[in-house]
Design a protein around this motif. Structure first.
Motif, PDB file in Angstrom:
ATOM      1  N   ALA A 132      13.329 -23.425 -13.146  1.00 20.17           N
ATOM      2  CA  ALA A 132      12.328 -22.498 -13.058  1.00 20.17           C
ATOM      3  C   ALA A 132      11.374 -22.257 -14.331  1.00 20.17           C
ATOM      4  O   ALA A 132      11.899 -22.720 -15.672  1.00 20.17           O
ATOM      5  N   PHE A 133      10.412 -21.956 -14.508  1.00 25.07           N
ATOM      6  CA  PHE A 133       9.463 -21.581 -15.394  1.00 25.07           C
ATOM      7  C   PHE A 133       9.462 -20.112 -16.099  1.00 25.07           C
ATOM      8  O   PHE A 133       9.902 -19.317 -15.038  1.00 25.07           O
ATOM      9  N   ASP A 134       9.490 -19.911 -17.393  1.00 24.48           N
ATOM     10  CA  ASP A 134       9.506 -18.723 -17.900  1.00 24.48           C
ATOM     11  C   ASP A 134       8.148 -18.031 -17.845  1.00 24.48           C
ATOM     12  O   ASP A 134       8.039 -16.680 -17.992  1.00 24.48           O
ATOM     13  N   LEU A 135       7.196 -18.640 -17.914  1.00 23.21           N
ATOM     14  CA  LEU A 135       5.912 -18.323 -18.041  1.00 23.21           C
ATOM     15  C   LEU A 135       4.888 -19.277 -17.365  1.00 23.21           C
ATOM     16  O   LEU A 135       5.107 -20.401 -17.438  1.00 23.21           O
ATOM     17  N   VAL A 136       3.931 -18.620 -16.493  1.00 20.64           N
ATOM     18  CA  VAL A 136       2.672 -19.350 -15.678  1.00 20.64           C
ATOM     19  C   VAL A 136       1.542 -18.877 -15.948  1.00 20.64           C
ATOM     20  O   VAL A 136       1.250 -17.647 -15.744  1.00 20.64           O
ATOM     21  N   PHE A 137       0.703 -19.798 -16.404  1.00 18.50           N
ATOM     22  CA  PHE A 137      -0.673 -19.345 -16.575  1.00 18.50           C
ATOM     23  C   PHE A 137      -1.702 -19.831 -15.573  1.00 18.50           C
ATOM     24  O   PHE A 137      -1.682 -21.142 -15.515  1.00 18.50           O
ATOM     25  N   ILE A 138      -2.232 -19.196 -14.948  1.00 25.69           N
ATOM     26  CA  ILE A 138      -3.399 -19.869 -13.865  1.00 25.69           C
ATOM     27  C   ILE A 138      -4.875 -19.656 -14.485  1.00 25.69           C
ATOM     28  O   ILE A 138      -5.301 -18.371 -14.454  1.00 25.69           O
ATOM     29  N   ASP A 139      -5.511 -20.875 -14.424  1.00 27.33           N
ATOM     30  CA  ASP A 139      -6.807 -20.554 -14.865  1.00 27.33           C
ATOM     31  C   ASP A 139      -7.558 -22.101 -14.499  1.00 27.33           C
ATOM     32  O   ASP A 139      -7.978 -22.867 -15.052  1.00 27.33           O
ATOM     33  N   ALA A 140      -7.679 -22.158 -13.144  1.00 29.72           N
ATOM     34  CA  ALA A 140      -8.411 -23.193 -12.602  1.00 29.72           C
ATOM     35  C   ALA A 140      -9.280 -22.727 -11.594  1.00 29.72           C
ATOM     36  O   ALA A 140      -9.839 -22.011 -11.731  1.00 29.72           O
ATOM     37  N   ASP A 141      -9.212 -23.335 -10.224  1.00 30.41           N
ATOM     38  CA  ASP A 141     -10.153 -22.981  -9.376  1.00 30.41           C
ATOM     39  C   ASP A 141      -9.675 -21.721  -8.523  1.00 30.41           C
ATOM     40  O   ASP A 141      -8.648 -21.728  -8.120  1.00 30.41           O
ATOM     41  N   LYS A 142     -10.638 -20.720  -8.764  1.00 30.09           N
ATOM     42  CA  LYS A 142     -10.229 -19.423  -8.134  1.00 30.09           C
ATOM     43  C   LYS A 142      -9.786 -19.386  -6.961  1.00 30.09           C
ATOM     44  O   LYS A 142      -9.064 -18.303  -6.605  1.00 30.09           O
ATOM     45  N   GLN A 143     -10.352 -20.044  -6.214  1.00 29.17           N
ATOM     46  CA  GLN A 143     -10.147 -19.888  -4.616  1.00 29.17           C
ATOM     47  C   GLN A 143      -8.777 -20.188  -4.291  1.00 29.17           C
ATOM     48  O   GLN A 143      -8.310 -19.433  -3.015  1.00 29.17           O
ATOM     49  N   ASN A 144      -7.959 -20.823  -5.196  1.00 25.40           N
ATOM     50  CA  ASN A 144      -6.665 -21.177  -4.853  1.00 25.40           C
ATOM     51  C   ASN A 144      -5.620 -20.289  -5.509  1.00 25.40           C
ATOM     52  O   ASN A 144      -4.379 -20.474  -5.423  1.00 25.40           O
ATOM     53  N   ASN A 145      -6.190 -19.209  -6.233  1.00 24.22           N
ATOM     54  CA  ASN A 145      -5.292 -18.496  -7.230  1.00 24.22           C
ATOM     55  C   ASN A 145      -4.019 -17.768  -6.512  1.00 24.22           C
ATOM     56  O   ASN A 145      -3.023 -18.078  -6.810  1.00 24.22           O
ATOM     57  N   ALA A 146      -4.235 -17.114  -5.140  1.00 17.75           N
ATOM     58  CA  ALA A 146      -3.332 -16.903  -4.377  1.00 17.75           C
ATOM     59  C   ALA A 146      -2.306 -17.685  -3.974  1.00 17.75           C
ATOM     60  O   ALA A 146      -0.936 -17.634  -4.365  1.00 17.75           O
ATOM     61  N   ALA A 147      -2.552 -18.941  -3.752  1.00 16.72           N
ATOM     62  CA  ALA A 147      -1.689 -20.119  -3.541  1.00 16.72           C
ATOM     63  C   ALA A 147      -0.943 -20.504  -4.699  1.00 16.72           C
ATOM     64  O   ALA A 147       0.197 -20.732  -4.753  1.00 16.72           O
ATOM     65  N   TYR A 148      -1.464 -20.562  -5.946  1.00 17.20           N
ATOM     66  CA  TYR A 148      -0.972 -20.847  -7.220  1.00 17.20           C
ATOM     67  C   TYR A 148       0.243 -19.801  -7.411  1.00 17.20           C
ATOM     68  O   TYR A 148       1.293 -20.169  -7.912  1.00 17.20           O
ATOM     69  N   VAL A 149      -0.307 -18.450  -7.145  1.00 19.67           N
ATOM     70  CA  VAL A 149       0.910 -17.561  -7.513  1.00 19.67           C
ATOM     71  C   VAL A 149       1.965 -17.772  -6.357  1.00 19.67           C
ATOM     72  O   VAL A 149       3.212 -17.556  -7.076  1.00 19.67           O
ATOM     73  N   ARG A 150       1.729 -17.876  -5.043  1.00 17.02           N
ATOM     74  CA  ARG A 150       2.667 -18.091  -4.300  1.00 17.02           C
ATOM     75  C   ARG A 150       3.600 -19.292  -4.633  1.00 17.02           C
ATOM     76  O   ARG A 150       4.882 -19.398  -4.720  1.00 17.02           O
ATOM     77  N   ALA A 151       3.028 -20.517  -5.130  1.00 14.77           N
ATOM     78  CA  ALA A 151       3.941 -21.591  -5.464  1.00 14.77           C
ATOM     79  C   ALA A 151       4.618 -21.154  -6.800  1.00 14.77           C
ATOM     80  O   ALA A 151       5.533 -21.849  -7.001  1.00 14.77           O
TER      81      ALA A 151
END
Ligand code: SAM
Length: 221
Positions: A132-151
């Motif tokens: 498991a990761f302790d911190l996740v930073f999401i800053d790529a193609d915004k269309q996939n933001n929700a999918a990245y959070v779910r993953a």
């Protein structure tokens, strides 16, 4: 004009709080030489990521969207020597520039750059049963933001911090017909608010990068 004042205040904040840093200055130069777009986080935002990782006591960080590794270096510097940062980047040229930049900043041993579409790289990490990761930073193609959070939720533990950049986009998230990027930013805010396992907020930001915002969530214990 507001934008100009925001930029000047950002410069002041940078000069006052964030000492001149040769390795990070070199990232900006090497990105520009390689023709990468100047869309990395601002210095005060990079420092915020660094502080969040320290506050979370992060040992393992996941980043979606590497570009030239500017935010990667801020995050990697918050890790203990045995810490690990995995960053996902679709463009091999960006990844190559980032590799050189993180090595030059002396955090290369902690940083793994995976080239490919992040959704695929995330699926591969899940298949590998990545710790498991302790911190996740999401800053790529915004269309996939929700999918990245779910993953990310599938590779989290109680206390994992999830940060999503660019969630306001000059207010475009409220447009009647938002472009796909703004729609992705709005959708992720709705997910962060609705997902029972997350505790979240978002802040509007102004500065050198204009009017935007940042969402921060914590996986509930
Ligand atoms: N986090 C970086 C920083 O602050 O230094 C900036 C990242 S930049 C805003 C977004 C990056 O995401 C670009 O390098 C782009 O090539 C990458 N990207 C876009 N779509 C992607 C995808 N589907 N999978 C992985 N990376 C992607």
């Amino acid at each position: 004009n507001h934008d100009e004042a925001w930029g000047r205040v950002d410069e002041f904040l940078g000069a006052t709080l964030i000492p001149e840093d040769p390795a990070l200055a070199e990232v900006h130069r090497s990105n520009a030489r390689a023709g990468l777009p100047p869309i990395d986080v601002a210095p005060n935002q990079g420092k915020l990521l660094n502080l969040l990782a320290q506050l979370a006591g992060a040992r393992r960080v996941l980043e979606v969207g590497t570009l030239g590794g500017y935010s990667t270096i801020w995050l990697a510097r918050a890790l203990p020597p045995d810490g690990r940062l995995i960053t996902l980047e679709i463009d091999p040229r960006h990844a190559e520039v980032a590799r050189a930049n993180v090595d030059h900043a002396d955090v290369g041993e902690r940083v793994e750059i995976r080239v490919g579409a992040a959704l695929q790289s995330l699926a591969a990490l899940a298949d590998e049963n990545a710790e498991a990761f302790d911190l996740v930073f999401i800053d790529a193609d915004k269309q996939n933001n929700a999918a990245y959070v779910r993953a990310a939720l599938g590779m989290s533990h109680p206390g994992t911090v999830i940060v999503v950049d660019n969630v306001v986009r000059g207010g475009a998230i409220l447009d009647a017909q938002p472009d796909p990027t703004a729609a992705g930013s709005r959708e992720v805010l709705e997910l962060l608010g609705a997902e029972p396992s997350l505790d979240a907020t978002a802040l509007q930001t102004v500065g050198a990068k204009g009017w935007d915002g940042l969402a921060i969530a914590r996986v509930r214990g």
